[in-house]
Design a protein around this motif. Structure first.
Motif, mmCIF file in Angstrom:
data_model
loop_
_atom_site.group_PDB
_atom_site.id
_atom_site.type_symbol
_atom_site.label_atom_id
_atom_site.label_comp_id
_atom_site.label_asym_id
_atom_site.label_seq_id
_atom_site.Cartn_x
_atom_site.Cartn_y
_atom_site.Cartn_z
ATOM 1 N N PHE A 53 -2.635 -5.071 -11.168
ATOM 2 C CA PHE A 53 -2.888 -5.550 -12.863
ATOM 3 C C PHE A 53 -2.488 -7.107 -12.505
ATOM 4 O O PHE A 53 -3.001 -7.747 -13.536
ATOM 5 C CB PHE A 53 -1.054 -4.729 -13.383
ATOM 6 N N GLY A 54 -2.450 -7.374 -10.768
ATOM 7 C CA GLY A 54 -1.573 -8.989 -11.217
ATOM 8 C C GLY A 54 -2.376 -9.425 -10.528
ATOM 9 O O GLY A 54 -2.852 -11.062 -9.823
ATOM 10 N N GLY A 55 -3.567 -9.238 -9.992
ATOM 11 C CA GLY A 55 -4.870 -9.637 -8.929
ATOM 12 C C GLY A 55 -4.581 -9.716 -7.384
ATOM 13 O O GLY A 55 -5.057 -10.518 -6.606
ATOM 14 N N MET A 56 -2.965 -10.129 -7.392
ATOM 15 C CA MET A 56 -2.291 -10.314 -5.744
ATOM 16 C C MET A 56 -2.507 -8.941 -4.870
ATOM 17 O O MET A 56 -1.753 -8.164 -4.701
ATOM 18 C CB MET A 56 -1.030 -10.592 -6.194
ATOM 19 N N VAL A 57 -3.725 -9.085 -4.268
ATOM 20 C CA VAL A 57 -4.166 -7.932 -3.199
ATOM 21 C C VAL A 57 -3.239 -7.925 -1.828
ATOM 22 O O VAL A 57 -3.291 -9.262 -1.955
ATOM 23 C CB VAL A 57 -5.610 -8.161 -2.952
ATOM 24 N N SER A 58 -2.557 -7.146 -1.843
ATOM 25 C CA SER A 58 -1.138 -7.902 -0.917
ATOM 26 C C SER A 58 -1.268 -6.367 0.624
ATOM 27 O O SER A 58 -1.576 -5.293 0.598
ATOM 28 C CB SER A 58 0.671 -7.447 -1.376
ATOM 29 N N LEU A 59 -1.371 -6.811 1.537
ATOM 30 C CA LEU A 59 -1.457 -6.057 3.177
ATOM 31 C C LEU A 59 -0.410 -6.077 3.552
ATOM 32 O O LEU A 59 -0.017 -6.468 4.746
ATOM 33 C CB LEU A 59 -2.682 -6.791 3.603
ATOM 34 N N CYS A 60 1.028 -6.861 3.037
ATOM 35 C CA CYS A 60 2.684 -6.665 3.507
ATOM 36 C C CYS A 60 3.239 -6.357 3.250
ATOM 37 O O CYS A 60 4.617 -5.635 3.104
ATOM 38 C CB CYS A 60 3.213 -8.167 3.535
ATOM 39 N N HIS A 61 2.919 -4.792 1.924
ATOM 40 C CA HIS A 61 3.351 -3.547 1.649
ATOM 41 C C HIS A 61 3.768 -2.720 2.557
ATOM 42 O O HIS A 61 4.853 -1.968 2.525
ATOM 43 C CB HIS A 61 3.028 -3.073 -0.034
ATOM 44 N N GLY A 62 3.073 -2.342 3.834
ATOM 45 C CA GLY A 62 3.566 -1.454 5.055
ATOM 46 C C GLY A 62 4.901 -2.336 5.039
ATOM 47 O O GLY A 62 5.633 -1.510 5.510
ATOM 48 N N ALA A 63 4.528 -3.591 5.347
ATOM 49 C CA ALA A 63 6.241 -4.364 5.721
ATOM 50 C C ALA A 63 7.200 -4.155 4.779
ATOM 51 O O ALA A 63 8.744 -3.604 5.955
ATOM 52 C CB ALA A 63 5.667 -5.271 6.268
#
Length: 330
Positions: A53-63
């Motif tokens: 919904f915000g276009g903020m593709v994150s690769l820190c959600h596992g952290a």
């Protein structure tokens, strides 16, 4: 703007009913799979909130999930807190760290945002891996489960814990849905479509992004608390970028920006993983081929494909016949 269509409500109802029925009839192994699905479902709800919904593709959600798990375990074991206050503290800490990450990365977009969040995630992983307080690469054991004995609920029982996990999924979904229906949620969707316009209208962009990222981080922290209570053991692997990458795959598989689709994706992913891995150790390759097929079909994941097909059929049924078609019928 996010809305609940009849299809989404029906899908939610079917998934909830199916989960509850399965929790009643499943054996120990099935209940463990259900808890695993619940943990992943909460994590992908958190990720879809900001990525879909915000276009903020994150690769820190596992952290961020790892922050919740470690904070909960340390607060309960080292600080002597009971499980409930430890959960509240862990979720609040995850939200605070997520707010800081969101504020720092707010001006980044696209691949730059992805790489920045990846860097934050790997910093967290390295810190935990090398810290003796967090057990280093040996991890930590002894994470407690909530004591609900006053209510006659025993979470040490696998079946009861499965119901508890389902309830937390429902809570995470409710928080995400209410956020998207709020002014913040509408601003988040607007930023995704036209950030310059909302900036011109006077919106403080970095604050809106950071706040949305904080709520997403809190939900990820909840997933971490549930993961710690499930296995009662945590390790730095929980904070690896591969966990974030797996969550992103599940979101894409289920349907980016639908909130319902990622939950369906979590169910499909975990079931496929266990079923295929019992046949071949190369289950990653098969799941990868399925993901490629979904992407190449240009559908928005499994749920997005179903949603688009039903919408197309509805338009066909409700379309007014042209003059030529009316003459032919006559």
């Amino acid at each position: 703007m996010f809305r609940h269509t009849p299809l989404r409500l029906t899908t939610l109802g079917l998934m909830a009913a199916g989960s509850l029925i399965y929790a009643i009839i499943a054996g120990f192994f099935g209940l463990e799979i259900l808890a695993e699905i619940a943990i992943l479902a909460i994590l992908v709800i958190a990720l879809d909130l900001v990525a879909g919904f915000g276009g903020m593709v994150s690769l820190c959600h596992g952290a961020l999930m790892g922050v919740g798990a470690y904070a909960f375990t340390v607060a309960a074991n080292e600080a002597g807190m009971t499980a409930l206050p430890a959960m509240v503290l862990a979720i609040a800490l995850s939200a605070a760290i997520a707010f800081a990450i969101g504020a720092v990365c707010a001006r980044s977009i696209g691949i730059y945002f992805i790489m920045a969040t990846l860097a934050f995630g790997q910093m967290g992983y390295s810190f935990v891996f090398q810290s003796s307080l967090f057990g280093g690469d040996d991890g930590l054991s002894g994470a407690p489960r909530l004591d609900l004995s006053a209510l006659g609920i025993d979470l040490t029982d696998s079946r009861t814990f499965a119901f508890y996990a389902i309830a937390l999924v429902a809570l995470a979904y409710l928080v995400a849905a209410l956020t998207l229906r709020s002014g913040l949620g509408r601003s988040l969707v607007g930023l995704h479509h036209n950030e310059k316009r909302l900036r011109a209208l006077g919106l403080t962009v970095w604050r809106a992004k950071a706040t949305a990222f904080a709520i997403s981080g809190a939900i990820a922290g909840l997933a971490g608390c549930l993961a710690a209570q499930h296995t009662q053991y945590i390790s730095p692997g929980l904070m690896s970028w591969t966990v974030s990458g797996e969550a992103l795959v599940v979101v894409i598989l289920g349907g980016l920006g639908t909130l319902v689709g990622p939950i369906l994706g979590a169910i499909l992913f975990v079931v496929l993983k266990h079923e295929i891995s019992s046949i071949t150790p190369y289950w990653h390759a098969i799941v990868g081929l399925i993901l490629i097929a979904v992407v190449m079909s240009r559908a928005n994941g499994v749920f997005g494909f179903i949603e688009a097909r039903i919408a197309a059929r509805t338009r066909t049924r409700t379309r007014k016949p042209t003059l030529k078609e009316a003459d032919a019928d006559a």
